[in-house]
Every structure is written in C-alpha cells, then in structure tokens.
Design a protein around this motif. Structure first.
Motif, PDB file in Angstrom:
ATOM      1  N   THR A 202      -4.438  -0.374  21.026  1.00 62.05           N
ATOM      2  CA  THR A 202      -3.407   0.305  20.257  1.00 62.05           C
ATOM      3  C   THR A 202      -3.978   0.771  18.921  1.00 62.05           C
ATOM      4  O   THR A 202      -5.077   0.361  18.525  1.00 62.05           O
ATOM      5  CB  THR A 202      -2.222  -0.646  20.025  1.00 62.05           C
ATOM      6  N   PRO A 203      -3.261   1.639  18.189  1.00 64.27           N
ATOM      7  CA  PRO A 203      -3.787   2.152  16.914  1.00 64.27           C
ATOM      8  C   PRO A 203      -4.164   1.058  15.920  1.00 64.27           C
ATOM      9  O   PRO A 203      -5.061   1.251  15.090  1.00 64.27           O
ATOM     10  CB  PRO A 203      -2.619   3.004  16.390  1.00 64.27           C
ATOM     11  N   GLY A 204      -3.526  -0.100  15.991  1.00 64.98           N
ATOM     12  CA  GLY A 204      -3.839  -1.169  15.052  1.00 64.98           C
ATOM     13  C   GLY A 204      -5.059  -1.993  15.423  1.00 64.98           C
ATOM     14  O   GLY A 204      -5.485  -2.862  14.651  1.00 64.98           O
ATOM     15  N   TRP A 205      -5.647  -1.744  16.588  1.00 63.93           N
ATOM     16  CA  TRP A 205      -6.806  -2.514  17.039  1.00 63.93           C
ATOM     17  C   TRP A 205      -8.056  -2.101  16.263  1.00 63.93           C
ATOM     18  O   TRP A 205      -8.371  -0.921  16.172  1.00 63.93           O
ATOM     19  CB  TRP A 205      -7.009  -2.307  18.537  1.00 63.93           C
ATOM     20  N   ARG A 206      -8.794  -3.084  15.717  1.00 64.62           N
ATOM     21  CA  ARG A 206      -9.980  -2.815  14.910  1.00 64.62           C
ATOM     22  C   ARG A 206     -11.279  -3.232  15.597  1.00 64.62           C
ATOM     23  O   ARG A 206     -12.358  -3.103  15.016  1.00 64.62           O
ATOM     24  CB  ARG A 206      -9.877  -3.542  13.559  1.00 64.62           C
ATOM     25  N   ARG A 230      -9.173  -2.677  24.929  1.00 63.63           N
ATOM     26  CA  ARG A 230      -9.876  -3.552  24.001  1.00 63.63           C
ATOM     27  C   ARG A 230     -11.113  -4.154  24.668  1.00 63.63           C
ATOM     28  O   ARG A 230     -11.120  -4.405  25.873  1.00 63.63           O
ATOM     29  CB  ARG A 230      -8.958  -4.671  23.512  1.00 63.63           C
ATOM     30  N   SER A 249       4.430 -11.722  19.667  1.00 60.47           N
ATOM     31  CA  SER A 249       5.146 -10.455  19.577  1.00 60.47           C
ATOM     32  C   SER A 249       6.617 -10.638  19.948  1.00 60.47           C
ATOM     33  O   SER A 249       6.933 -11.227  20.992  1.00 60.47           O
ATOM     34  CB  SER A 249       4.516  -9.417  20.516  1.00 60.47           C
TER      35      SER A 249
END
Length: 299
Positions: A202-206, A230, A249
């Motif tokens: 997702t966009p928040g995955w670093r 991921r 979540s």
C-alpha cells in the motif's frame, strides 16, 4: 374396515413433501446420489433435508415426552400434532449458521475438496504450479504439505504467542497463497520475497516491493493485472506483518473476535475484504483444515 387414518397419514406425507421435507429414506438416497455427482444444489438440498428430518424427530420426541391432556387425544389429534411438527420442522430449517450449514460444509469438503485448486490467491495466480489440489479433511498429507508446515511451524507458533492468532490459521493462509510453498511471490531477480500472505504494498509501505502479474476479481470477473506486493527479509517478518495487519487494523476487528473456528475466521477475513475472490472464505477454510490435519499427522 376404516381407511380414514391410513388416508390421513398419506395426506400428511404429501403435505410434508410439498412443504419441502423429504419424509422417506428413498428421497434422501436420491439426494445423496445427486451430491455424489458433485452438484452444489443437490448437496445444499441434502443438508437441508437432513436438518429438517432432525428437527422433526426432535419435536416429535419433545411432544412424546409431555403428558397428554386428553384434548384431541384420538387419531385426528395425532394427525394434527404430526402436521404441526412438520410445519415447525420446515420453519426451523435453513436458519443462518444452523445445522444445515454445518452439514453442507461437511458434504462439500467430502465431495469437492479434492477437486478445487489449492489456491486462487495472488501468489498462486501467476504460476501454473500453484494449482495444487486441496485434500479433504483427515486425508494423508502429501510430502509438500508436511514440509511446508514443518518449515513454518516454529515461526507461526512464535507469532501466535505474540498476537493470539492460531498458528494453524496463519500457516493455512500461507499455504493458500503460495500453493504449499510451490508458487511464492518472487523479486525481480528471482529471489524469494518471503511474502507468504499475499499482502500488497500500500502507499504507506516503506519496505521493499515485488511486482507480479496476478488475478484479481472485478465485479466477480477474473482479470489479470500487475500488482505490487511487500517483500521481507525472512519468513518470521512475514508472519509478524500479517499478524499486525489482522490484529491492529480496525478493518479486521471482527476477525480477531472469531478465532474459535476455521470457518468463522475465514468468513470474517473475506467479509473484511482481504481478497477479491468471491469463494475465498471456503478455500481458506479448507486450507486451514488441511493444515490442522498435517499438524495432527506430524504430532
């Protein structure tokens, strides 16, 4: 000779059948034969008939255990009671999460378990090797199944202690997504991404990302598309990330309230929108049951 009672009994049988209750063993045998030909409709009807017959016998036993009041204590009264029992049996049949659903699931597992692909998740969709047949409950585990469970048991048990999510549920999920480890999500260089659960980036995955072509269901229709997933350094990190996703979540709050059975867990995971496959819950439940079977076999 008075033929009225016999005629009345015959009428009761006809009425019962019209209301949807198979009142003789031949009807049930015919339904079982249809179920043996792998008809979902026949399996569902068989389960409903067994539930209705069980309810009818239960009501009959309850009625026989009570004292007769003397009112309508003749054959007409007996026929009236029989018809009332038939009506209540049909009304009590088919309730959500009732006996009929339990019977239907068991029949489906017995007749169709060996015919379904082991996984239709994102990790399996990009490789033909993922089409591994899911085995029915209590079947002898294959070498691939035994190896997969043995490989991940320690990591799953460790994360179970940390999160409360049963190890078998997590291993079953990983088995579903990877086809018992035969079709893992791989990085661009061919190395293992250790993404055992098909978790998307997702966009928040670093962290690192692996891109693969997979199958997603859009309005119930399968479509091939490139998706970002991921990537992890090892399997333990994958188990921990999955446990964090499910355990923290709000989206999966109901999942954490239903850790008591594979069916409830799988149902709530699908309800929360974990996967787009409309039959995801049934497939996941089968894989969890297969994992439990393997663990029993391994001791």
């Amino acid at each position: 000779m008075n033929t009225q009672p016999a005629a009345a009994s015959g009428a009761a049988l006809v009425l019962a059948q019209q209301r949807g209750l198979a009142a003789d063993s031949n009807s049930l045998n015919q339904l079982n034969q249809l179920a043996g030909r792998d008809s979902r409709a026949a399996i569902r009807e068989t389960a409903r008939q067994f539930e209705a017959l069980f309810m009818r016998e239960l009501l009959k036993s309850m009625r026989e255990a009570t004292m007769s009041t003397g009112l309508m204590g003749d054959e007409a009264g007996g026929l009236g009671s029989q018809l009332l029992d038939e009506q209540w049996a049909v009304k009590l049949t088919g309730l959500p999460r009732g006996l009929g659903e339990m019977i239907e699931r068991q029949l489906m597992q017995q007749t169709q378990g060996a015919q379904e692909p082991a996984s239709a998740g994102p990790a399996a969709a990009h490789a033909p090797a993922a089409a591994v047949a899911a085995r029915p409950p209590f079947a002898t585990p294959s070498q691939a199944q035994a190896s997969f469970v043995a490989q991940h048991r320690q990591a799953a048990q460790q994360v179970e202690r940390e999160s409360g999510i049963p190890a078998s549920f997590m291993i079953g999920k990983a088995a579903h997504e990877t086809g018992w480890g035969r079709s893992p999500i791989r990085n661009a260089d061919g190395s293992d991404s250790f993404n055992l659960f098909g978790i998307k980036a997702t966009p928040g995955w670093r962290g690192r990302v692996a891109e693969i072509t997979t199958t997603e269901y859009v309005n119930g229709a399968p479509q091939r598309m490139v998706q970002r997933f991921r990537a992890y350094d090892n399997a333990v990190d994958a188990f921990r990330d999955y446990a964090r996703l499910i355990g923290r979540s709000p989206r999966y709050a109901e999942v954490m309230q239903n850790l008591h059975s594979p069916h409830a867990f799988a149902r709530e995971v699908q309800e929360a929108g974990y996967a787009t496959d409309p039959r995801y819950a049934a497939k996941l439940e089968r894989m969890i049951n297969a994992t439990l079977n393997v663990k029993r076999a391994l001791g």
